[in-house]
Scaffold this active site. Structure first.
Site, PDB file in Angstrom:
ATOM      1  N   GLU A 149      62.658  32.341   6.239  1.00  3.88           N
ATOM      2  CA  GLU A 149      61.686  31.879   7.241  1.00  3.88           C
ATOM      3  C   GLU A 149      61.655  32.806   8.456  1.00  3.88           C
ATOM      4  O   GLU A 149      61.990  32.406   9.570  1.00  3.88           O
ATOM      5  CB  GLU A 149      62.030  30.452   7.675  1.00  3.88           C
ATOM      6  CG  GLU A 149      61.935  29.433   6.554  1.00  3.88           C
ATOM      7  CD  GLU A 149      62.413  28.056   6.989  1.00  3.88           C
ATOM      8  OE1 GLU A 149      62.852  27.915   8.140  1.00  3.88           O
ATOM      9  OE2 GLU A 149      62.340  27.130   6.177  1.00  3.88           O
ATOM     10  N   CYS A 180      53.526  31.196  40.993  1.00  3.01           N
ATOM     11  CA  CYS A 180      54.279  30.727  42.153  1.00  3.01           C
ATOM     12  C   CYS A 180      55.594  30.094  41.701  1.00  3.01           C
ATOM     13  O   CYS A 180      55.779  28.877  41.722  1.00  3.01           O
ATOM     14  CB  CYS A 180      53.447  29.727  42.968  1.00  3.01           C
ATOM     15  SG  CYS A 180      54.252  29.288  44.520  1.00  3.01           S
ATOM     16  N   GLU A 181      56.460  30.927  41.177  1.00  3.61           N
ATOM     17  CA  GLU A 181      57.840  30.655  40.800  1.00  3.61           C
ATOM     18  C   GLU A 181      58.513  32.022  40.789  1.00  3.61           C
ATOM     19  O   GLU A 181      57.837  33.057  40.795  1.00  3.61           O
ATOM     20  CB  GLU A 181      57.952  30.053  39.387  1.00  3.61           C
ATOM     21  CG  GLU A 181      57.360  28.693  39.183  1.00  3.61           C
ATOM     22  CD  GLU A 181      58.205  27.579  39.756  1.00  3.61           C
ATOM     23  OE1 GLU A 181      59.373  27.844  40.136  1.00  3.61           O
ATOM     24  OE2 GLU A 181      57.699  26.455  39.850  1.00  3.61           O
TER      25      GLU A 181
END
Length: 407
Positions: A265, A334-335
């Site tokens: 996978e 805004c972080e």
């Protein structure tokens, strides 16, 4: 690691002119090459590749992966439906949910996909509803710590994923009680796994457990192959993994008494290196201690650096030659929104185009509208042409589903 200006002859700068920035760009030839590489590495065993759809779920990408000969692994009913829209039959889809409502399981059964059971309560509810009338797989937690970051390590003892191998007796009791038709066993230990020995360690857990299940058709080893992120970075030697795992699998099948299929996978391995996030420098801001390059994108489009401390190489497409300086490349969210810290780049000027590499996996698929920002367009380069496979959002898309009260 090369810093391309063109992909299959298509100018990256011209794509910025045509579609604007930011945009995601995918190299279709790289994706098909990665599928073929895995097929070659495991050519000695009956292999089925089930691409981890969560890495990048654009329908056109899924169609390309299907054309290359891979099935898919879906972790939600929505991914199952998207896969079917891409042309996959139910028989080509593995459905591996975690903690979902049983209504979603019932919908997946109706669609006919392979169900991967990852808890004792789910096994019991599945057995009460279907008994042995629906074939299923069981996801086992092998208690193996592997992967480059705890957040992407999924096979350790305290992981939420799968049923503890220490509960094998309870698993077998539940199978017997409800006469469950178990045709596969599955593990997935994590991402960014370098060492073939980790896959063999997981394989040994599978092999030992598998001897208790007489009607198996496949064993699923999951994914987790590491790709190169930095210059001179080490990637998983999939040819070595394929050789060693293939030999161990062959020996197991002799002991088991018949040939089973080996399933994988991969997610990141197939699509990560195909993807580029093209952004524009809005501002170059100097401070006494660091020079910032503020770009027109951020963690709303590529959250991996902030979420996983992931490293992404990047380069200045507009100014490939010249004096180098150290920059912090930051987003407009805004972080704290750092894409690259203390990175050496050729001089960056406002308006320059920067290319962020290895953006194909968990880039757009984890994108959001945080700060009410819009998600970008996606472009697939295939057979030497650029194809728009998802348009960029506009403001109307952002508010489309809101019901605005008359207050």
């Amino acid at each position: 690691m090369q810093n391309p200006t063109h992909i299959q002859g298509v100018s990256i700068a011209d794509l910025a002119d045509e579609f604007g920035t930011p945009i995601y760009i995918y190299d279709g030839e790289k994706i098909t090459h990665q599928v073929k590489t895995l097929q070659a590495a495991f050519s000695a065993v009956p292999l089925k590749i089930k691409y981890a759809t969560k890495a990048l779920s654009n329908i056109s990408i899924l169609k390309l992966i299907r054309k290359a000969g891979a099935g898919i692994d879906a972790v939600s009913i929505e991914e199952v439906k998207i896969g079917m829209m891409a042309g996959y039959s139910a028989q080509e889809i593995m459905y591996t949910p975690s903690g979902v409502a049983f209504e979603e399981i019932k919908e997946a059964v109706k669609l006919g996909v392979m169900i991967n059971l990852d808890s004792i309560p789910l096994m019991e509810e599945f057995g009460q509803m279907y008994g042995g009338s629906v074939a299923a797989c069981i996801r086992i937690n092998p208690h193996i710590m592997a992967g480059g970051n705890l957040k992407i390590s999924t096979g350790h003892k305290e992981s939420k994923f799968g049923i503890s191998i220490e509960q094998l007796a309870q698993i077998l009791e539940t199978v017997a009680t409800y006469k469950l038709q178990i045709v596969g066993l599955h593990i997935h230990t994590g991402s960014d796994i370098l060492d073939a020995e980790v896959f063999l360690q997981g394989g040994n857990v599978l092999f030992e457990a598998a001897m208790q299940f007489p009607d198996l058709k496949f064993l699923d080893f999951g994914g987790g192959f590491k790709v190169a992120y930095k210059p001179n970075d080490i990637a998983t030697d999939v040819m070595e993994v394929g050789k060693k795992v293939g030999e161990a699998f062959h020996e197991f099948c002799k002991q088991y008494g018949r040939q089973l299929e080996l399933w994988l996978e991969p997610g990141k391995f197939l699509v990560s290196e195909s993807g580029y996030l093209l952004v524009k420098a809005n501002v170059v801001k100097e401070s006494p201690s660091v020079t910032f390059v503020g770009v027109d994108s951020g963690l709303n489009h590529l959250i991996r650096p902030m979420m996983y401390d992931a490293y992404h190489s990047l380069y200045n497409l507009s100014n490939p030659e010249g004096k180098k300086s150290i920059y912090n490349v930051v987003g407009y969210i805004c972080e704290t929104d750092t894409i690259a810290s203390r990175r050496e780049l050729v001089e960056v000027r406002a308006g320059d185009l920067l290319v962020i590499k290895n953006s194909g996996a968990y880039g757009y698929s984890m994108a959001s509208n945080y700060n009410s920002r819009l998600r970008p367009a996606e472009i697939l380069i295939w057979e030497g042409k650029a194809h728009l496979i998802r348009r960029g959002e506009n403001f109307e898309d952002l508010i489309r589903n809101q019901e605005i009260l008359d207050i």
